[in-house]
Design a protein around this motif. Structure first.
Motif, mmCIF file in Angstrom:
data_model
loop_
_atom_site.group_PDB
_atom_site.id
_atom_site.type_symbol
_atom_site.label_atom_id
_atom_site.label_comp_id
_atom_site.label_asym_id
_atom_site.label_seq_id
_atom_site.Cartn_x
_atom_site.Cartn_y
_atom_site.Cartn_z
ATOM 1 N N VAL A 1 0.833 -1.013 -0.093
ATOM 2 C CA VAL A 1 0.065 0.042 -0.019
ATOM 3 C C VAL A 1 0.901 1.280 -0.131
ATOM 4 C CG1 VAL A 1 -1.678 1.434 1.172
ATOM 5 C CG2 VAL A 1 -2.036 -1.201 1.147
ATOM 6 N N THR A 2 0.871 2.296 -1.046
ATOM 7 C CA THR A 2 1.352 3.249 -1.317
ATOM 8 C C THR A 2 0.251 4.437 -1.163
ATOM 9 O OG1 THR A 2 3.457 2.468 -2.173
ATOM 10 C CG2 THR A 2 3.031 4.582 -2.529
ATOM 11 N N MET A 3 0.626 5.632 -0.853
ATOM 12 C CA MET A 3 -0.276 6.602 -0.942
ATOM 13 C C MET A 3 0.445 8.009 -1.241
ATOM 14 S SD MET A 3 -3.571 7.376 -0.928
ATOM 15 C CE MET A 3 -4.123 8.984 -1.642
ATOM 16 N N ARG A 4 0.336 8.505 -2.238
ATOM 17 C CA ARG A 4 0.972 9.743 -2.698
ATOM 18 C C ARG A 4 -0.051 10.877 -2.929
ATOM 19 N NH1 ARG A 4 3.570 6.178 -6.420
ATOM 20 N NH2 ARG A 4 5.683 5.584 -5.773
ATOM 21 N N THR B 1 -2.605 4.639 -4.117
ATOM 22 C CA THR B 1 -1.773 5.059 -5.529
ATOM 23 C C THR B 1 -1.302 3.779 -5.976
ATOM 24 O OG1 THR B 1 -1.170 7.264 -4.361
ATOM 25 C CG2 THR B 1 -0.228 6.466 -6.451
ATOM 26 N N GLU B 2 -0.833 2.916 -5.111
ATOM 27 C CA GLU B 2 -0.271 1.657 -5.302
ATOM 28 C C GLU B 2 -0.642 0.748 -4.420
ATOM 29 O OE1 GLU B 2 3.795 1.916 -6.044
ATOM 30 O OE2 GLU B 2 3.805 3.364 -7.258
ATOM 31 N N GLY B 3 -0.559 -0.662 -4.756
ATOM 32 C CA GLY B 3 -1.112 -1.788 -3.589
ATOM 33 C C GLY B 3 -2.482 -1.922 -3.872
ATOM 34 N N LYS B 4 -2.773 -3.014 -2.920
ATOM 35 C CA LYS B 4 -4.258 -3.490 -2.728
ATOM 36 C C LYS B 4 -4.535 -3.897 -1.275
ATOM 37 C CE LYS B 4 -3.340 -8.433 -3.842
ATOM 38 N NZ LYS B 4 -3.889 -9.655 -5.113
#
Length: 310
Positions: free
Chosen positions: A16-19, A63-66
Protein backbone atom coordinates in the motif's frame (compact mmCIF):
# COMPACT_ATOMS: atom_id res chain seq x y z
CA UNK A 1 -10.69 -26.58 13.69
CA UNK A 2 -9.26 -24.25 16.32
CA UNK A 3 -5.97 -23.91 14.45
CA UNK A 4 -7.70 -23.01 11.18
CA UNK A 5 -9.74 -20.33 12.87
CA UNK A 6 -6.73 -18.84 14.61
CA UNK A 7 -4.62 -18.57 11.46
CA UNK A 8 -7.30 -17.39 9.01
CA UNK A 9 -6.36 -14.06 7.44
CA UNK A 10 -8.98 -11.36 7.87
CA UNK A 11 -7.11 -8.37 6.43
CA UNK A 12 -4.24 -8.33 3.97
CA UNK A 13 -2.69 -5.05 2.85
CA UNK A 14 -0.05 -5.54 0.18
CA UNK A 15 2.32 -2.83 -1.03
CA UNK A 16 0.00 0.00 0.00
CA UNK A 17 1.40 3.35 -1.15
CA UNK A 18 -0.33 6.72 -0.87
CA UNK A 19 1.01 9.81 -2.63
CA UNK A 20 -0.30 13.35 -2.52
CA UNK A 21 1.16 14.91 -5.63
CA UNK A 22 4.90 14.43 -5.33
CA UNK A 23 4.75 13.65 -1.61
CA UNK A 24 4.64 10.07 -0.36
CA UNK A 25 2.76 9.66 2.93
CA UNK A 26 2.71 5.83 2.93
CA UNK A 27 5.25 3.73 1.06
CA UNK A 28 4.86 0.01 0.21
CA UNK A 29 3.34 -1.08 3.53
CA UNK A 30 2.41 -4.73 3.99
CA UNK A 31 0.25 -5.82 6.92
CA UNK A 32 -1.95 -8.77 7.80
CA UNK A 33 -4.46 -9.27 10.60
CA UNK A 34 -5.68 -12.74 11.48
CA UNK A 35 -8.85 -13.92 13.13
CA UNK A 36 -8.73 -13.50 16.91
CA UNK A 37 -5.78 -11.09 16.80
CA UNK A 38 -5.28 -7.61 18.17
CA UNK A 39 -2.64 -5.85 16.09
CA UNK A 40 -1.17 -2.46 16.97
CA UNK A 41 0.09 0.23 14.61
CA UNK A 42 2.41 2.80 16.18
CA UNK A 43 4.83 5.47 15.08
CA UNK A 44 5.79 9.11 15.68
CA UNK A 45 3.45 11.93 14.65
CA UNK A 46 3.37 12.26 10.88
CA UNK A 47 4.37 8.63 10.31
CA UNK A 48 1.35 7.97 8.07
CA UNK A 49 -0.72 5.83 10.44
CA UNK A 50 -4.09 7.50 9.88
CA UNK A 51 -3.41 7.82 6.16
CA UNK A 52 -2.84 4.05 6.08
CA UNK A 53 -6.13 3.53 7.97
CA UNK A 54 -7.90 5.71 5.41
CA UNK A 55 -6.49 3.53 2.63
CA UNK A 56 -7.79 0.42 4.38
CA UNK A 57 -11.30 1.80 4.79
CA UNK A 58 -11.85 3.36 1.37
CA UNK A 59 -11.57 7.00 2.37
CA UNK A 60 -8.43 7.16 0.23
CA UNK A 61 -7.76 5.16 -2.92
CA UNK A 62 -4.17 3.87 -2.62
CA UNK A 63 -1.82 5.08 -5.35
CA UNK A 64 -0.35 1.57 -5.42
CA UNK A 65 -1.05 -1.75 -3.74
CA UNK A 66 -4.25 -3.48 -2.72
CA UNK A 67 -6.32 -4.20 0.36
CA UNK A 68 -8.18 -7.48 0.77
CA UNK A 69 -10.71 -8.63 3.35
CA UNK A 70 -11.03 -12.40 3.71
CA UNK A 71 -9.45 -12.85 0.29
CA UNK A 72 -11.60 -10.31 -1.57
CA UNK A 73 -10.13 -7.02 -2.79
CA UNK A 74 -12.08 -4.16 -1.22
CA UNK A 75 -13.82 -1.50 -3.32
CA UNK A 76 -12.61 2.08 -2.66
CA UNK A 77 -15.91 3.21 -1.13
CA UNK A 78 -16.32 3.57 2.65
CA UNK A 79 -19.89 2.28 2.80
CA UNK A 80 -18.97 -0.77 0.69
CA UNK A 81 -15.96 -1.48 2.93
CA UNK A 82 -18.28 -1.33 5.94
CA UNK A 83 -20.76 -3.63 4.21
CA UNK A 84 -17.92 -6.08 3.47
CA UNK A 85 -17.15 -6.37 7.18
CA UNK A 86 -14.68 -3.66 8.26
CA UNK A 87 -15.76 -0.95 10.69
CA UNK A 88 -13.74 1.89 12.18
CA UNK A 89 -13.69 4.71 14.68
CA UNK A 90 -11.98 8.05 14.13
CA UNK A 91 -9.23 9.98 15.85
CA UNK A 92 -11.67 12.85 16.28
CA UNK A 93 -15.06 11.67 17.55
CA UNK A 94 -17.71 11.71 14.82
CA UNK A 95 -21.00 11.14 16.59
CA UNK A 96 -24.32 12.67 15.59
CA UNK A 97 -24.37 15.15 18.45
CA UNK A 98 -28.11 15.93 18.43
CA UNK A 99 -29.20 12.31 18.20
CA UNK A 100 -29.70 10.03 21.15
CA UNK A 101 -27.28 7.34 22.20
CA UNK A 102 -29.63 4.67 20.85
CA UNK A 103 -30.13 6.47 17.55
CA UNK A 104 -26.37 6.75 17.03
CA UNK A 105 -26.03 2.98 17.37
CA UNK A 106 -28.98 2.44 15.03
CA UNK A 107 -27.14 4.45 12.39
CA UNK A 108 -24.48 1.76 12.37
CA UNK A 109 -27.11 -0.82 11.42
CA UNK A 110 -27.81 0.70 8.01
CA UNK A 111 -25.56 -1.74 6.12
CA UNK A 112 -27.28 -4.72 7.75
CA UNK A 113 -30.89 -3.75 7.01
CA UNK A 114 -32.61 -4.41 3.68
CA UNK A 115 -35.59 -2.13 4.12
CA UNK A 116 -35.58 0.87 1.77
CA UNK A 117 -37.35 4.20 1.47
CA UNK A 118 -40.71 2.86 0.34
CA UNK A 119 -40.92 0.23 3.06
CA UNK A 120 -40.08 2.94 5.59
CA UNK A 121 -42.84 5.19 4.26
CA UNK A 122 -45.42 2.40 4.09
CA UNK A 123 -44.29 0.92 7.42
CA UNK A 124 -45.42 -2.59 6.58
CA UNK A 125 -44.86 -5.71 8.69
CA UNK A 126 -41.40 -6.28 7.20
CA UNK A 127 -40.23 -2.82 8.13
CA UNK A 128 -41.62 -3.03 11.66
CA UNK A 129 -39.91 -6.39 12.17
CA UNK A 130 -36.56 -5.05 10.88
CA UNK A 131 -36.90 -1.95 13.06
CA UNK A 132 -37.57 -4.04 16.16
CA UNK A 133 -34.61 -6.30 15.39
CA UNK A 134 -32.31 -3.30 14.95
CA UNK A 135 -33.44 -1.72 18.21
CA UNK A 136 -32.93 -5.01 20.06
CA UNK A 137 -29.43 -5.40 18.66
CA UNK A 138 -28.59 -1.77 19.43
CA UNK A 139 -29.69 -2.17 23.04
CA UNK A 140 -27.56 -5.33 23.35
CA UNK A 141 -24.53 -3.34 22.22
CA UNK A 142 -25.30 -0.53 24.64
CA UNK A 143 -25.54 -3.10 27.42
CA UNK A 144 -22.21 -4.55 26.25
CA UNK A 145 -20.43 -1.18 26.56
CA UNK A 146 -22.28 -0.16 29.72
CA UNK A 147 -24.47 2.62 28.31
CA UNK A 148 -27.89 0.97 28.16
CA UNK A 149 -29.12 3.22 30.99
CA UNK A 150 -28.32 6.28 28.84
CA UNK A 151 -30.01 5.10 25.64
CA UNK A 152 -32.32 8.14 25.52
CA UNK A 153 -29.63 10.72 26.33
CA UNK A 154 -28.30 13.01 23.61
CA UNK A 155 -24.81 11.86 22.62
CA UNK A 156 -23.42 15.40 23.01
CA UNK A 157 -24.23 15.27 26.73
CA UNK A 158 -22.12 12.18 27.40
CA UNK A 159 -18.71 12.49 29.08
CA UNK A 160 -15.76 12.22 26.72
CA UNK A 161 -14.89 8.62 27.62
CA UNK A 162 -18.47 7.47 27.09
CA UNK A 163 -18.58 9.19 23.71
CA UNK A 164 -15.56 7.10 22.72
CA UNK A 165 -17.39 3.95 23.84
CA UNK A 166 -20.50 4.97 21.92
CA UNK A 167 -18.50 5.38 18.73
CA UNK A 168 -17.17 1.84 19.20
CA UNK A 169 -20.72 0.55 19.73
CA UNK A 170 -21.87 2.27 16.54
CA UNK A 171 -19.03 0.58 14.64
CA UNK A 172 -19.94 -2.80 16.15
CA UNK A 173 -23.55 -2.33 15.04
CA UNK A 174 -22.45 -3.02 11.46
CA UNK A 175 -21.44 -6.54 12.60
CA UNK A 176 -17.81 -6.34 11.44
CA UNK A 177 -15.24 -9.09 11.29
CA UNK A 178 -12.50 -6.48 11.73
CA UNK A 179 -12.62 -3.34 13.86
CA UNK A 180 -10.17 -0.48 13.26
CA UNK A 181 -9.63 1.86 16.22
CA UNK A 182 -7.86 5.18 15.64
CA UNK A 183 -6.41 6.38 18.97
CA UNK A 184 -9.29 5.07 21.12
CA UNK A 185 -7.74 6.30 24.41
CA UNK A 186 -6.73 9.80 23.29
CA UNK A 187 -7.57 12.27 26.05
CA UNK A 188 -8.59 9.58 28.54
CA UNK A 189 -7.53 9.29 32.16
CA UNK A 190 -5.92 6.04 33.43
CA UNK A 191 -9.23 4.57 34.62
CA UNK A 192 -10.91 5.21 31.27
CA UNK A 193 -7.89 3.78 29.46
CA UNK A 194 -8.06 0.61 31.51
CA UNK A 195 -11.79 0.29 30.80
CA UNK A 196 -11.11 0.68 27.07
CA UNK A 197 -8.45 -2.02 27.24
CA UNK A 198 -10.95 -4.41 28.83
CA UNK A 199 -13.54 -3.48 26.22
CA UNK A 200 -11.16 -4.27 23.35
CA UNK A 201 -10.35 -7.65 24.91
CA UNK A 202 -14.09 -8.34 25.20
CA UNK A 203 -14.55 -7.43 21.53
CA UNK A 204 -11.79 -9.84 20.56
CA UNK A 205 -13.46 -12.54 22.66
CA UNK A 206 -16.54 -12.11 20.46
CA UNK A 207 -14.45 -13.22 17.48
CA UNK A 208 -13.77 -9.78 16.03
CA UNK A 209 -10.20 -9.00 14.98
CA UNK A 210 -8.88 -5.56 15.97
CA UNK A 211 -6.33 -3.20 14.42
CA UNK A 212 -5.53 -0.22 16.62
CA UNK A 213 -3.50 3.00 16.32
CA UNK A 214 -2.37 4.41 19.64
CA UNK A 215 0.30 6.67 21.15
CA UNK A 216 -0.06 5.25 24.67
CA UNK A 217 2.74 2.68 24.60
CA UNK A 218 1.73 0.97 27.84
CA UNK A 219 -1.77 0.50 26.48
CA UNK A 220 -0.61 -0.82 23.10
CA UNK A 221 2.01 -3.23 24.43
CA UNK A 222 -0.36 -4.66 27.06
CA UNK A 223 -3.11 -5.07 24.49
CA UNK A 224 -1.62 -6.35 21.25
CA UNK A 225 -0.50 -9.74 19.99
CA UNK A 226 1.66 -8.04 17.35
CA UNK A 227 2.80 -4.47 16.81
CA UNK A 228 3.91 -2.81 13.56
CA UNK A 229 5.90 0.43 13.57
CA UNK A 230 5.58 3.06 10.83
CA UNK A 231 8.32 5.67 10.41
CA UNK A 232 8.01 8.33 7.69
CA UNK A 233 5.45 6.24 5.86
CA UNK A 234 7.41 2.97 5.85
CA UNK A 235 7.07 -0.09 8.04
CA UNK A 236 10.19 -0.25 10.19
CA UNK A 237 9.55 -3.44 12.15
CA UNK A 238 6.75 -5.82 13.08
CA UNK A 239 6.70 -8.33 15.90
CA UNK A 240 5.66 -9.06 19.45
CA UNK A 241 5.61 -6.32 22.05
CA UNK A 242 8.91 -7.49 23.53
CA UNK A 243 10.64 -7.47 20.14
CA UNK A 244 9.39 -4.01 19.21
CA UNK A 245 10.14 -2.47 22.61
CA UNK A 246 13.70 -3.75 22.49
CA UNK A 247 14.51 -2.47 19.00
CA UNK A 248 16.95 0.45 19.07
CA UNK A 249 15.57 1.83 15.80
CA UNK A 250 12.12 2.23 17.32
CA UNK A 251 13.54 4.10 20.30
CA UNK A 252 15.60 6.33 17.99
CA UNK A 253 12.57 7.07 15.80
CA UNK A 254 10.51 8.23 18.77
CA UNK A 255 13.37 10.39 20.02
CA UNK A 256 13.77 11.92 16.59
CA UNK A 257 17.29 10.59 16.15
CA UNK A 258 18.58 9.26 12.81
CA UNK A 259 19.46 5.58 12.56
CA UNK A 260 21.11 3.40 9.96
CA UNK A 261 18.72 2.51 7.15
CA UNK A 262 16.17 5.18 8.11
CA UNK A 263 13.67 6.14 5.40
CA UNK A 264 14.54 9.25 3.47
CA UNK A 265 13.28 12.54 4.87
CA UNK A 266 9.92 13.07 3.16
CA UNK A 267 9.25 16.58 4.46
CA UNK A 268 6.69 15.58 7.06
CA UNK A 269 5.21 19.06 7.39
CA UNK A 270 4.54 19.11 3.66
CA UNK A 271 3.03 15.63 3.79
CA UNK A 272 0.72 16.63 6.62
CA UNK A 273 -0.30 19.77 4.73
CA UNK A 274 -1.04 17.70 1.61
CA UNK A 275 -3.09 15.22 3.65
CA UNK A 276 -5.09 18.05 5.18
CA UNK A 277 -5.73 19.57 1.76
CA UNK A 278 -6.84 16.21 0.37
CA UNK A 279 -9.10 15.65 3.38
CA UNK A 280 -10.74 19.06 2.85
CA UNK A 281 -11.24 18.33 -0.85
CA UNK A 282 -12.80 14.95 -0.05
CA UNK A 283 -14.97 16.17 2.83
CA UNK A 284 -18.17 16.44 0.82
CA UNK A 285 -17.65 13.07 -0.84
CA UNK A 286 -16.81 11.51 2.54
CA UNK A 287 -20.07 12.81 3.97
CA UNK A 288 -22.08 11.62 0.97
CA UNK A 289 -20.63 8.10 0.90
CA UNK A 290 -20.20 7.38 4.60
CA UNK A 291 -22.42 9.51 6.79
CA UNK A 292 -25.31 10.46 4.50
CA UNK A 293 -26.46 6.87 3.84
CA UNK A 294 -26.30 6.19 7.56
CA UNK A 295 -28.36 9.28 8.30
CA UNK A 296 -30.97 8.28 5.71
CA UNK A 297 -31.28 4.84 7.27
CA UNK A 298 -31.66 6.35 10.72
CA UNK A 299 -34.47 8.57 9.41
CA UNK A 300 -36.39 5.41 8.69
CA UNK A 301 -35.47 3.63 11.91
CA UNK A 302 -35.78 6.35 14.55
CA UNK A 303 -37.99 8.99 12.81
CA UNK A 304 -35.75 11.81 14.06
CA UNK A 305 -32.55 11.70 12.02
CA UNK A 306 -33.54 14.15 9.29
CA UNK A 307 -33.50 17.12 11.60
CA UNK A 308 -30.92 15.81 14.04
CA UNK A 309 -28.10 15.16 11.57
CA UNK A 310 -27.73 18.91 11.27
Amino acid sequence: MTTATTTATVLEASGVTMRFGGLTAVRSVDLTVNTGEIVGLIGPNGAGKTTFFNCLTGLYVPTEGKVSYKGTVLPPKPHLVTKAGIARTFQNIRLFANMTVLENVLVGRHTRTKEGLWSALLRGPGFRKAEATSRERAMELLEFIGLAHKADHLSRNLPYGEQRKLEIARALASEPGLLLLDEPTAGMNPQETRATEELVFAIRDKGIAVLVIEHDMRFIFNLCDRVAVLVQGEKLIEGTSDVVQGDDRVIAAYLGEPFEGAPEDTALDAVEAAEAQAADADADADTDTAEAPAAEAQTADAHTAEGDTK
